[in-house]
Design a protein around this motif. Structure first.
Motif, PDB file in Angstrom:
ATOM      1  N   ARG A 156       0.834  -1.211   0.000  1.00 51.40           N
ATOM      2  CA  ARG A 156       0.000   0.000   0.000  1.00 51.40           C
ATOM      3  C   ARG A 156       0.863   1.253   0.000  1.00 51.40           C
ATOM      4  O   ARG A 156       0.491   2.273  -0.567  1.00 51.40           O
ATOM      5  CB  ARG A 156      -0.912  -0.003   1.234  1.00 51.40           C
ATOM      6  CG  ARG A 156      -2.300  -0.590   0.943  1.00 51.40           C
ATOM      7  CD  ARG A 156      -3.311  -0.126   1.982  1.00 51.40           C
ATOM      8  NE  ARG A 156      -2.932  -0.453   3.344  1.00 51.40           N
ATOM      9  CZ  ARG A 156      -3.263  -1.572   3.973  1.00 51.40           C
ATOM     10  NH1 ARG A 156      -3.999  -2.473   3.338  1.00 51.40           N
ATOM     11  NH2 ARG A 156      -2.890  -1.792   5.207  1.00 51.40           N
ATOM     12  N   SER A 157       2.018   1.179   0.655  1.00 55.43           N
ATOM     13  CA  SER A 157       2.851   2.379   0.763  1.00 55.43           C
ATOM     14  C   SER A 157       3.905   2.450  -0.349  1.00 55.43           C
ATOM     15  O   SER A 157       4.855   3.221  -0.261  1.00 55.43           O
ATOM     16  CB  SER A 157       3.523   2.404   2.135  1.00 55.43           C
ATOM     17  OG  SER A 157       4.317   1.255   2.274  1.00 55.43           O
ATOM     18  N   SER A 158       3.735   1.608  -1.377  1.00 57.30           N
ATOM     19  CA  SER A 158       4.740   1.603  -2.443  1.00 57.30           C
ATOM     20  C   SER A 158       4.061   1.837  -3.793  1.00 57.30           C
ATOM     21  O   SER A 158       2.873   1.610  -3.949  1.00 57.30           O
ATOM     22  CB  SER A 158       5.445   0.241  -2.413  1.00 57.30           C
ATOM     23  OG  SER A 158       5.822  -0.162  -3.679  1.00 57.30           O
ATOM     24  N   ASP A 159       4.854   2.303  -4.774  1.00 52.16           N
ATOM     25  CA  ASP A 159       4.300   2.524  -6.124  1.00 52.16           C
ATOM     26  C   ASP A 159       4.204   1.217  -6.895  1.00 52.16           C
ATOM     27  O   ASP A 159       3.528   1.132  -7.909  1.00 52.16           O
ATOM     28  CB  ASP A 159       5.210   3.469  -6.917  1.00 52.16           C
ATOM     29  CG  ASP A 159       5.146   4.864  -6.358  1.00 52.16           C
ATOM     30  OD1 ASP A 159       4.156   5.160  -5.660  1.00 52.16           O
ATOM     31  OD2 ASP A 159       6.086   5.635  -6.600  1.00 52.16           O
ATOM     32  N   ILE A 160       4.923   0.216  -6.431  1.00 53.42           N
ATOM     33  CA  ILE A 160       4.978  -1.051  -7.177  1.00 53.42           C
ATOM     34  C   ILE A 160       3.838  -1.962  -6.747  1.00 53.42           C
ATOM     35  O   ILE A 160       3.609  -2.160  -5.549  1.00 53.42           O
ATOM     36  CB  ILE A 160       6.321  -1.750  -6.911  1.00 53.42           C
ATOM     37  CG1 ILE A 160       7.457  -0.859  -7.401  1.00 53.42           C
ATOM     38  CG2 ILE A 160       6.397  -3.097  -7.608  1.00 53.42           C
ATOM     39  CD1 ILE A 160       8.818  -1.326  -6.970  1.00 53.42           C
TER      40      ILE A 160
END
Ligand SMILES: Nc1ncnc2c1ncn2[C@@H]1O[C@H](COP(=O)(O)OP(=O)(O)OP(=O)(O)O)[C@@H](O)[C@H]1O
Ligand SMILES: [Mg+2]
Length: 238
Positions: free
Chosen positions: A174-178
């Motif tokens: 959730r906290s990543s762009d990937i």
């Protein structure tokens, strides 16, 4: 005739030994006869993942030397009927192909837990495996290393490659762009299943117990689903 399954990764520490032990346990729960072969000659720790530390005395070098029969060299895993561990000798030996043929005739599955990286063993795995499981985590280094390993294996003639994405954390994603799909696409081989990040993996290891004895949730549940897919059952990926 049994199936030889090799567990490999590009990056080390992605969960090959954890997966080998858990999938082997889950396949034995399905009534299959399974041998786990510790093909990590230097840093072998499959005995720990199977909860049988200190009870392993023989390895397949003793079989090749003619000192003991294959059956005698296998250490039974008490928590699961139909599951055995066979360690490798510390030094590389010829004779693995013949041993694998004998194991395939007598057991339903033989799981080979290899070290990480791109060593000489990729050739061995490409040559003798019916199925290769690449273990990766969702970070970009692991995906790239898995992609390179898959490429090297294809060049060596490996046919049947599948990906297991391990240590998946929803919070981290959730906290990543990937996205998870990005990571799978990056590796470029078919996905066999996801395994969540699960504190019970460490708890079980610290307690000297196999993961699947911790219950029916989290990583244990995910490995059971993957084992069913390996065994030919139709189980959705998510
Ligand atoms: N799903 C998971 N959740 C939490 N921890 C995990 C999970 N899978 C593996 N681990 C932990 O990650 C670490 C590495 O796992 P493991 O030893 O199975 O990796 P490996 O790929 O066999 O490593 P190596 O390349 O050194 O052989 C261990 O401490 C293990 O307990
Ligand atoms: Mg390992």
């Amino acid at each position: 005739m049994g199936t030889v399954i090799s567990l490999l990764s590009g990056k080390g520490g992605t969960g090959k030994s954890t997966a080998a032990a858990a999938l082997a346990s889950a396949l034995s729960e399905l009534g299959r006869r399974v041998v786990c072969l510790d093909a990590d000659r230097e840093l072998h720790n499959l005995d720990l993942c199977l909860g049988i530390r200190d009870s392993v005395l023989l390895d397949y070098g003793d079989v090749l030397d003619g000192d003991v029969t294959l059956e005698r060299a296998l250490t039974a895993v008490p928590d699961f009927s139909g599951l055995w561990l066979l360690p490798s000798p510390d030094t590389p030996r010829d004779g693995l192909p013949g041993l694998l043929s004998e194991l395939k005739q007598k057991y339903d599955y033989v799981l080979l837990d290899y070290p990480g990286g791109m060593g000489f063993f990729l050739e061995e795995a490409a040559c003798y495996s019916d199925l290769i499981l690449l273990l990766a985590t969702a970070d970009p280094c692991s995906s790239r290393d898995a992609e390179r390993t898959a490429q090297a294996l294809r060049e060596l003639g490996a046919q049947n490659l599948r990906l297991i994405m391990n240590r998946i954390s929803r919070r981290l994603l959730r906290s990543s762009d990937i996205t998870l799909d990005d990571s799978v696409d990056h590796v470029g081989i078919r996905l066999l299943g996801y395994v969540p990040e699960d504190y019970r993996v460490s708890l079980a290891l610290n307690a000297g117990r196999p993961l699947l004895t911790t219950g029916t949730r989290g990583a244990a549940a995910a490995f059971r689903r993957i084992a069913k897919r390996i065994d030919g059952q139709k189980v959705p990926i998510r």
